[in-house]
Scaffold this active site. Sequence first.
Site, PDB file in Angstrom:
ATOM      1  N   GLU A   1       0.366  -0.672  -1.208  1.00 39.68           N
ATOM      2  CA  GLU A   1      -0.908  -1.217  -0.697  1.00 39.68           C
ATOM      3  C   GLU A   1      -1.477  -0.268   0.336  1.00 39.68           C
ATOM      4  O   GLU A   1      -0.741   0.270   1.175  1.00 39.68           O
ATOM      5  CB  GLU A   1      -0.710  -2.570   0.009  1.00 39.68           C
ATOM      6  CG  GLU A   1      -0.467  -3.732  -0.907  1.00 39.68           C
ATOM      7  CD  GLU A   1      -0.255  -5.044  -0.145  1.00 39.68           C
ATOM      8  OE1 GLU A   1      -0.807  -5.207   0.978  1.00 39.68           O
ATOM      9  OE2 GLU A   1       0.466  -5.900  -0.665  1.00 39.68           O
TER      10      GLU A   1
ATOM     11  N   GLU B   1       6.798  -7.275   1.880  1.00 37.62           N
ATOM     12  CA  GLU B   1       6.644  -7.391   3.328  1.00 37.62           C
ATOM     13  C   GLU B   1       7.480  -8.501   3.956  1.00 37.62           C
ATOM     14  O   GLU B   1       6.932  -9.490   4.485  1.00 37.62           O
ATOM     15  CB  GLU B   1       5.168  -7.593   3.699  1.00 37.62           C
ATOM     16  CG  GLU B   1       4.263  -6.489   3.186  1.00 37.62           C
ATOM     17  CD  GLU B   1       2.847  -6.563   3.770  1.00 37.62           C
ATOM     18  OE1 GLU B   1       2.502  -7.595   4.367  1.00 37.62           O
ATOM     19  OE2 GLU B   1       2.100  -5.589   3.636  1.00 37.62           O
TER      20      GLU B   1
HETATM   21  C1  FCB Z   1      -0.748  -7.149   3.467  1.00 35.06           C
HETATM   22  C2  FCB Z   1      -0.460  -8.166   2.400  1.00 35.06           C
HETATM   23  C3  FCB Z   1      -1.598  -8.380   1.444  1.00 35.06           C
HETATM   24  C4  FCB Z   1      -2.949  -8.342   2.142  1.00 35.06           C
HETATM   25  C5  FCB Z   1      -3.059  -7.115   3.001  1.00 35.06           C
HETATM   26  C6  FCB Z   1      -4.388  -6.960   3.690  1.00 35.06           C
HETATM   27  O1  FCB Z   1       0.011  -7.451   4.597  1.00 35.06           O
HETATM   28  O2  FCB Z   1       0.662  -7.792   1.639  1.00 35.06           O
HETATM   29  O3  FCB Z   1      -1.390  -9.582   0.767  1.00 35.06           O
HETATM   30  O4  FCB Z   1      -3.129  -9.480   2.869  1.00 35.06           O
HETATM   31  O5  FCB Z   1      -2.043  -7.105   3.955  1.00 35.06           O
END
Ligand code: FCB
Length: 444
Positions: free
Chosen positions: A351, A163
């Site tokens: 994620e 990110e």
């Molecule tokens: C993302 C991050 C992770 C966590 C999630 C909820 O942006 O990569 O570390 O904080 O959000």
Amino acid sequence: MKKFDKAFTFGTATSSYQIEGGATEGGRTDSIWDTFSATPGKVFQGDHGGIACDHYHRYREDVQIIKKLGVESYRFSMAWPRIFPEEGVYNQEGMAFYKALIQELKANDIKPVVTMYHWDLPQWAQDQGGWASRKSLKWFSEYAHKVFEELDGLVDSWITQNEPWCAAFLGYHQGVHAPGHRNMEEALKAAHHILLSHGQTVKLLKETFQSDTPIGITLNLTPFYAASDSYNDQIAKNNADGYTNRWFLDPIFRGSYPSDMINLFSKYVHDFSFVQPGDLETISVPCDFFGINYYSRGLVEFNGAHDFLQAAAYSDYEKTEMHWDISPSEFQELIRRLRQEYTDLPIIITENGAAYPDQLTEDKQIHDPERTSYIQKHLQAIAELNEEGMNISGYFVWSLFDNFEWAFGYDKRFGIVYVDFDTQERFMKDSAHFYRKVVREREV
Ligand code: FCB
């Protein structure tokens, strides 16, 4: 019921600063998140990752939890200040921790997917400008070199950067993440250097190390929608998309920065000479997969007082505890757009998950139907996308554990495994049982 084929990978994800603890052990020095958390008013209730889930000491027990979930794969990140506690000083003891973790995973048939940077920049690097300095490329290259030398061949895939938008813009423009600066010029430089470090690392692995371990980058992408059809709201949507998505997608997949955003950014930054000849070729170097972290859509409206003339608009969607819209069909639109406009690479959802205020019952259960439903909806969306031929090859739930949720501290629980932060006991939530069943049956 929707099916997942044999090649589809199920996993869970975490990151070093959010779970490890052991902040002063094994030769580790401070990261920018240690410093940021220690600054009054930056993190909810002064929480910090000093102990977190104490994973540094409990990793063996934690691997058994992953095994119990039945997932094939585990995504974690390495803490750079464990490996280089000082500039130019390699720390074998820090590396030994990751070797031991990887060994434990492999002994239990779990594939390690390793993120090389998930926001815990060594403080010594920040003291010299951090990602805003071009020196970060040299520092990261030295780090990546050691990491590949010691670990390539043991891991299943590499993720260079997690990110970049958050690391650069939340950290250096909005000031809500470490290092907490509010400076657009620094933010643009940081974003550029983070992207460059990605390209440089891919080249290092493929050219210098002659390795064929799959490697890619993970972006957080948010499909934006306009609150109305008005011309102004459309501008807001375009700018939000440019700031969050295209500023990263375009250089990675097209080798150029989007010109509309260069125009907008030039209101704040006059000198773009930090983009040097050859940089964009490096950033757009071919990878093996594309990682996406997906949580929510964004609804925006025109607002002349805000950066890039856009601000969040009222949305009547059902929300998670983060106030993020639950939006699996917008996720599908995002993936279709990426396929049309950007890439054919296999996509891995690195994620996806949701925070809810969980309650541990007296008999040590956690009933989290909302989180279960969130995960179920997104898995269904993925299965449908794959029926359309969208080639999503894996899914990692965020997160394995409740953990240090950055500026929200321990207030927001994203885990499918509950952590009692007083006793460090772990308890599988209902969502973990649900996920386990999906993984076992390969259907949702
Ligand atoms: C993302 C991050 C992770 C966590 C999630 C909820 O942006 O990569 O570390 O904080 O959000």
